[in-house]
Motif scaffolding. Structure first.
Motif, PDB file in Angstrom:
ATOM      1  N   LYS A   1       7.510  -7.927   0.527  1.00 43.27           N
ATOM      2  CA  LYS A   1       8.222  -7.682  -0.723  1.00 43.27           C
ATOM      3  C   LYS A   1       7.646  -8.511  -1.872  1.00 43.27           C
ATOM      4  O   LYS A   1       7.534  -9.732  -1.801  1.00 43.27           O
ATOM      5  N   GLY A   2       7.246  -7.796  -2.923  1.00 44.03           N
ATOM      6  CA  GLY A   2       6.697  -8.448  -4.104  1.00 44.03           C
ATOM      7  C   GLY A   2       5.282  -8.964  -3.945  1.00 44.03           C
ATOM      8  O   GLY A   2       4.735  -9.588  -4.850  1.00 44.03           O
ATOM      9  N   LYS A   3       4.663  -8.702  -2.790  1.00 42.44           N
ATOM     10  CA  LYS A   3       3.339  -9.240  -2.502  1.00 42.44           C
ATOM     11  C   LYS A   3       2.230  -8.228  -2.830  1.00 42.44           C
ATOM     12  O   LYS A   3       2.436  -7.022  -2.834  1.00 42.44           O
ATOM     13  N   ARG A   4       1.037  -8.774  -3.045  1.00 40.57           N
ATOM     14  CA  ARG A   4      -0.186  -7.986  -3.176  1.00 40.57           C
ATOM     15  C   ARG A   4      -0.842  -7.968  -1.800  1.00 40.57           C
ATOM     16  O   ARG A   4      -1.285  -9.005  -1.312  1.00 40.57           O
ATOM     17  N   PHE A   5      -0.901  -6.791  -1.179  1.00 40.09           N
ATOM     18  CA  PHE A   5      -1.316  -6.697   0.225  1.00 40.09           C
ATOM     19  C   PHE A   5      -2.710  -6.088   0.330  1.00 40.09           C
ATOM     20  O   PHE A   5      -3.012  -5.068  -0.288  1.00 40.09           O
ATOM     21  N   LEU A   6      -3.556  -6.716   1.139  1.00 41.30           N
ATOM     22  CA  LEU A   6      -4.910  -6.236   1.402  1.00 41.30           C
ATOM     23  C   LEU A   6      -5.050  -5.953   2.893  1.00 41.30           C
ATOM     24  O   LEU A   6      -4.759  -6.812   3.723  1.00 41.30           O
ATOM     25  N   ASN A   7      -5.514  -4.754   3.209  1.00 40.83           N
ATOM     26  CA  ASN A   7      -5.674  -4.314   4.596  1.00 40.83           C
ATOM     27  C   ASN A   7      -7.157  -4.019   4.836  1.00 40.83           C
ATOM     28  O   ASN A   7      -7.682  -3.000   4.383  1.00 40.83           O
ATOM     29  N   LEU A   8      -7.834  -4.933   5.525  1.00 41.20           N
ATOM     30  CA  LEU A   8      -9.273  -4.799   5.783  1.00 41.20           C
ATOM     31  C   LEU A   8      -9.502  -4.159   7.146  1.00 41.20           C
ATOM     32  O   LEU A   8      -8.827  -4.493   8.114  1.00 41.20           O
TER      33      LEU A   8
ATOM     34  N   CYS B   1      -8.883  -0.968   7.692  1.00 46.82           N
ATOM     35  CA  CYS B   1      -7.476  -0.505   7.681  1.00 46.82           C
ATOM     36  C   CYS B   1      -7.190   0.600   8.674  1.00 46.82           C
ATOM     37  O   CYS B   1      -6.021   0.888   8.946  1.00 46.82           O
ATOM     38  N   TYR B   2      -8.236   1.294   9.207  1.00 47.74           N
ATOM     39  CA  TYR B   2      -8.041   2.403  10.144  1.00 47.74           C
ATOM     40  C   TYR B   2      -7.188   3.472   9.452  1.00 47.74           C
ATOM     41  O   TYR B   2      -7.568   3.964   8.385  1.00 47.74           O
ATOM     42  N   THR B   3      -6.020   3.820   9.955  1.00 47.50           N
ATOM     43  CA  THR B   3      -5.182   4.847   9.318  1.00 47.50           C
ATOM     44  C   THR B   3      -4.115   4.239   8.407  1.00 47.50           C
ATOM     45  O   THR B   3      -3.183   4.926   7.988  1.00 47.50           O
ATOM     46  N   ALA B   4      -4.253   2.967   8.095  1.00 44.62           N
ATOM     47  CA  ALA B   4      -3.433   2.262   7.098  1.00 44.62           C
ATOM     48  C   ALA B   4      -1.940   2.249   7.421  1.00 44.62           C
ATOM     49  O   ALA B   4      -1.112   2.205   6.518  1.00 44.62           O
ATOM     50  N   VAL B   5      -1.596   2.215   8.692  1.00 42.77           N
ATOM     51  CA  VAL B   5      -0.175   2.130   9.048  1.00 42.77           C
ATOM     52  C   VAL B   5       0.417   0.811   8.557  1.00 42.77           C
ATOM     53  O   VAL B   5       1.565   0.767   8.092  1.00 42.77           O
ATOM     54  N   ALA B   6      -0.361  -0.272   8.630  1.00 42.51           N
ATOM     55  CA  ALA B   6       0.136  -1.554   8.119  1.00 42.51           C
ATOM     56  C   ALA B   6       0.393  -1.476   6.617  1.00 42.51           C
ATOM     57  O   ALA B   6       1.346  -2.084   6.109  1.00 42.51           O
ATOM     58  N   SER B   7      -0.431  -0.737   5.890  1.00 42.77           N
ATOM     59  CA  SER B   7      -0.212  -0.573   4.448  1.00 42.77           C
ATOM     60  C   SER B   7       1.054   0.220   4.174  1.00 42.77           C
ATOM     61  O   SER B   7       1.765  -0.043   3.200  1.00 42.77           O
ATOM     62  N   VAL B   8       1.326   1.207   5.009  1.00 42.01           N
ATOM     63  CA  VAL B   8       2.583   1.956   4.877  1.00 42.01           C
ATOM     64  C   VAL B   8       3.764   1.013   5.048  1.00 42.01           C
ATOM     65  O   VAL B   8       4.712   1.034   4.252  1.00 42.01           O
TER      66      VAL B   8
ATOM     67  N   TYR C   1     -10.813   8.377   8.553  1.00 40.78           N
ATOM     68  CA  TYR C   1      -9.610   7.561   8.698  1.00 40.78           C
ATOM     69  C   TYR C   1      -8.925   7.320   7.354  1.00 40.78           C
ATOM     70  O   TYR C   1      -7.702   7.215   7.287  1.00 40.78           O
ATOM     71  N   LEU C   2      -9.695   7.237   6.280  1.00 37.67           N
ATOM     72  CA  LEU C   2      -9.074   7.051   4.961  1.00 37.67           C
ATOM     73  C   LEU C   2      -8.310   8.297   4.532  1.00 37.67           C
ATOM     74  O   LEU C   2      -7.256   8.194   3.894  1.00 37.67           O
ATOM     75  N   GLN C   3      -8.817   9.477   4.855  1.00 41.97           N
ATOM     76  CA  GLN C   3      -8.044  10.692   4.591  1.00 41.97           C
ATOM     77  C   GLN C   3      -6.736  10.662   5.370  1.00 41.97           C
ATOM     78  O   GLN C   3      -5.675  11.025   4.858  1.00 41.97           O
ATOM     79  N   TRP C   4      -6.813  10.248   6.610  1.00 39.57           N
ATOM     80  CA  TRP C   4      -5.631  10.081   7.463  1.00 39.57           C
ATOM     81  C   TRP C   4      -4.684   9.061   6.835  1.00 39.57           C
ATOM     82  O   TRP C   4      -3.466   9.265   6.790  1.00 39.57           O
ATOM     83  N   ALA C   5      -5.258   7.965   6.341  1.00 40.82           N
ATOM     84  CA  ALA C   5      -4.453   6.917   5.701  1.00 40.82           C
ATOM     85  C   ALA C   5      -3.702   7.466   4.496  1.00 40.82           C
ATOM     86  O   ALA C   5      -2.511   7.179   4.299  1.00 40.82           O
ATOM     87  N   ARG C   6      -4.396   8.253   3.675  1.00 43.96           N
ATOM     88  CA  ARG C   6      -3.734   8.811   2.484  1.00 43.96           C
ATOM     89  C   ARG C   6      -2.614   9.764   2.861  1.00 43.96           C
ATOM     90  O   ARG C   6      -1.591   9.848   2.176  1.00 43.96           O
ATOM     91  N   LYS C   7      -2.791  10.483   3.965  1.00 40.56           N
ATOM     92  CA  LYS C   7      -1.709  11.349   4.450  1.00 40.56           C
ATOM     93  C   LYS C   7      -0.507  10.509   4.881  1.00 40.56           C
ATOM     94  O   LYS C   7       0.640  10.853   4.589  1.00 40.56           O
ATOM     95  N   ASN C   8      -0.769   9.413   5.574  1.00 42.07           N
ATOM     96  CA  ASN C   8       0.323   8.526   5.995  1.00 42.07           C
ATOM     97  C   ASN C   8       1.072   7.964   4.792  1.00 42.07           C
ATOM     98  O   ASN C   8       2.311   7.902   4.779  1.00 42.07           O
ATOM     99  N   LEU C   9       0.341   7.541   3.784  1.00 41.11           N
ATOM    100  CA  LEU C   9       0.974   7.001   2.574  1.00 41.11           C
ATOM    101  C   LEU C   9       1.808   8.064   1.885  1.00 41.11           C
ATOM    102  O   LEU C   9       2.959   7.826   1.482  1.00 41.11           O
TER     103      LEU C   9
END
Length: 722
Positions: free
Chosen positions: A559-566, A568-575, A594-602
């Motif tokens: 909450k309120g943080k700037r998050f960086l996911n290196l 990232c694979y399918t970016a579930v942690a970013s979600v 995987y980034l296309q997959w990540a954008r779908k997850n988001l």
């Protein structure tokens, strides 16, 4: 000039009937409708009211003459025959808009030039000063249309398109024209809803056009009050007394309207800059006290507490033509439909889209649809009465069991089935307590059955480990067959519904490759997140179950943080970070797949690319070139990578110190870096402890379904600056 005059109102294609009704209410007698126009008859008083009050038209033309013109000379003669000295002062300014062609008149520029010559020659022959051409705010704007040899000459009383109200100086990424927005609100029944005290809500409000137009409609404020230029301002027959009286009447009405209270009119946008533009537009419209706009992701959409009655939810989400990839937007529409069903029961809703197929993915039936043109793009308004009977049953997560006779299990398969049942029972209480939907049921518990079995909300995924050389191929196949039969019985599914993979590297050092081509994605939940998994097409499913504790902890910390996911694979942690309230997230990976997959997850979780970026780049190179600062960083590199997109080869054991140092250089002074790796036998570089505070979280990060292994499935540390 006669008291009864002939006019034509132009409008966007598809709004002719609405404009005709509007004109009748403003005192006109309505004649023939044509594509993009309506013939009208009425007084100058009606014309002034129409210019000031029309919410739907583009322009209003006063007809002066109609004649046949077979060539350019006939056009010149017909225009010159009009006594222009009655319409524009000598030495004044004019502008000719010409449309149409003929054999002799090949383009609009030539046609406009001949008409201009005819007008100024009329003045010259009368010994008067010739009018000049002004491209901006002329005294008289003249409209000439040539069609099938017939010419209609008219004065453009609007001067500029009536959709330009004057309040919008900046739009969002793709703003709707004001008159199209007003027409959508009319078709959505907004006036009736507002009259019953209903609220107006736009969850993707952009520059605020729906909200401003809706407010002016419900408050009965003339949309033209913010305009300063009209086509009749310099017209010699303009009746300033009539116009001033109409204008004052409308001004008084606006002052009375602004003094009253109304049901909430609320807008949200994920982009802070766009939300600020909307607030500026609202302020210029004089409606800041009545419309509230704030920055909010679609993921946070819920029924606001200050709304007491039902209302209208209206929005113009992106639809793939210019603003996003359709495959990703499917999931945004799914999320929007889910929010409508869960949060806005008994409301009315309107979704305006240039891609109606996306609208079909919302999980709710539209009860009515209207065709519109948004510029040149055919579009539809989908109207919804949000009632349980309109909900479309979504595909269940678990497939139905096949209608086949159960297989009699061998002694080995029965023993394996009993182990599965024991594991399921052992973890049942933990799963209920923690709300775990996807988990590992079995992980090579018995050496002779070297497989991992995962349950993704009823969908079963079996990964076969490489059999020891002491086990023959026939024996390995027999045991795998027993595993599949046992799974089908225990999980009550067809064998064909079980996804089966061998966890082996490809020859010649290649990365794990795509296995099948089904392109079958299913939705599963983890904590607050809904994510897509693919159980067949890839070696991995898109969701590493063993990292569940780390992702859920990120949701708590974000909450309120700037998050960086290196990596990232399918970016579930970013979600998880986005749903946890992160200020923004950045997800970096080399794989476009995987980034296309990540954008779908988001998108599936209502998280927009305005605040949640995905970047295709080598993490080493990105860290070296980026100078941003982040409060929370997840660094979870693959064990090994020789991707063609990167220079050299990544070996996590060898390279992890360099990666950690690069990530720590981007970490805020009081920030947290979470480093994790699945490399077996991994050892953390001891020199890192000299530079950073390091907390061993390996045991903490192993959840109930991954305990009991002889070796940990992964390692995890929390790092902070000293």
């Amino acid at each position: 000039m006669s008291d009864v005059l002939n006019f034509q109102a132009s409008c966007p294609k598809g709004l002719e009937l609405l404009v005709a009704d509007e004109a009748a209410q403003l005192g006109f007698a309505v004649g023939k409708e044509s594509v993009g126009g309506v013939e009208l008859q009425g007084s100058l008083d009606s014309a002034y009211r129409f210019c000031l009050w029309s919410r739907l038209a583009n322009r209003l033309f006063l007809k002066l003459s109609q004649f046949s013109a077979g060539d350019a000379q006939a056009l010149y003669a017909g225009v010159k025959a009009i006594d222009w000295t009655q319409h524009v002062a000598a030495g004044g300014s004019l502008l000719v808009d010409f449309s149409g062609t003929s054999k002799d008149i090949r383009n609009s520029h030539f046609g406009a030039l001949r008409c201009k010559d005819a007008i100024v020659d009329r003045f010259a022959e009368a010994g008067l000063e010739r009018p000049s051409v002004a491209k901006v705010s002329p005294d008289l704007r003249i409209n000439v249309r040539l069609r099938k040899g017939e010419v209609v000459v008219a004065i453009d009383l609007s001067g500029d398109s009536l959709h330009r109200r004057g309040y919008r100086q900046e739009g969002g990424m793709a703003p709707l024209k004001e008159n199209l927005a007003a027409a959508i609100l009319v078709r959505a029944g907004w006036l009736g809803i507002a009259s019953r005290g209903g609220a107006l809500l736009d969850p993707m409000c952009g520059s605020g056009t729906f909200l401003i137009e809706g407010a002016m409609m419900s408050m009965n404020i003339a949309p033209g009050l913010g305009r300063r230029y009209w086509g009749f301002n310099g017209w010699r027959q303009h009746r300033a007394d009539i116009w001033d009286a109409i204008l004052e009447e409308a001004e008084q009405g606006r002052r009375r309207a602004l003094a009253r209270s109304y049901a909430p009119m609320l807008g949200y946008d994920a982009n802070g800059k766009t939300a600020a533009i909307a607030r500026q537009n609202i302020s210029r419209a004089g409606l800041a006290r009545h419309i509230e706009v704030s920055r909010q992701e679609l993921s946070a959409l819920s029924l606001p507490g200050q709304i007491e009655n039902q209302g209208l939810l209206i929005c113009n989400p992106p639809y793939g033509e210019r603003l996003g990839d359709e495959a990703e937007l499917v999931h945004l529409y799914r999320h929007l439909g889910g929010a409508m069903k869960s949060q806005f029961l008994h409301w009315q809703a309107g979704v305006f889209t240039g891609n109606p197929e996306l609208g079909k993915r919302m999980g709710i039936r539209s009860h009515r649809q209207y065709q519109f043109l948004n510029g040149e793009l055919p579009s539809k308004l989908l109207l919804f009465d949000i009632q349980p009977g309109a909900f479309v049953q979504q595909q269940a997560g678990k497939p139905r069991a096949a209608d086949v006779e159960p297989v009699v299990l061998s002694a080995g398969a029965e023993m394996f089935a009993n182990r599965l049942r024991k594991n399921i029972k052992r973890m049942a209480k933990w799963r209920r307590r923690e709300g775990i939907e996807c988990y590992r049921v079995y992980d090579a518990d018995m050496p002779e059955y070297a497989v991992a079995i995962d349950d993704y909300q009823g969908r079963i995924h079996v990964s076969e480990y490489i059999a020891p050389t002491s086990i023959s191929e026939d024996a390995a196949l027999k045991r795998l067959r027993e595993v599949i039969q046992a799974c089908a019985q225990v999980f009550e599914c067809a064998e064909s519904d079980i996804a089966i993979k061998e966890r082996r590297r490809q020859k010649e050092g290649k990365q794990y490759q795509r296995r099948e081509q089904r392109n079958e994605f299913i939705e599963v939940t983890e904590g607050q997140a809904t994510v897509l998994v693919n159980l067949r097409d890839f070696l991995d499913t898109g969701l590493f179950l063993d990292h569940r504790p780390v992702r859920l902890e990120i949701a708590k910390l974000a909450k309120g943080k700037r998050f960086l996911n290196l990596f990232c694979y399918t970016a579930v942690a970013s979600v998880h970070a986005g749903l946890g309230g992160a200020m923004h997230t950045t997800s970096v990976d080399m794989s476009n797949t995987y980034l296309q997959w990540a954008r779908k997850n988001l998108a599936l979780n209502g998280l927009s690319d305005a605040r949640h970026r995905t970047i295709q780049e080598d993490c080493f190179a990105w860290l070296a070139s980026n100078d941003g600062e982040y409060d929370l960083i997840l660094l979870d590199p693959p064990t090994f990578s020789n991707s063609k997109r990167m220079e050299g080869v990544l070996d996590t054991q060898r390279d992890h110190a360099q990666l950690i140092n690069g990530a720590m250089a981007r970490l805020a002074q009081d920030g947290l870096l979470i480093f994790s790796t699945n490399k077996r036998g991994f050892e953390l570089d001891t020199s890192l402890a000299e530079r950073y505070q390091i907390e061993d979280r390996c045991r903490w990060s192993i959840d109930e379904d991954f305990k009991g292994r002889s070796k940990p499935i992964h390692y995890c540390w929390f790092l902070r600056h000293k």
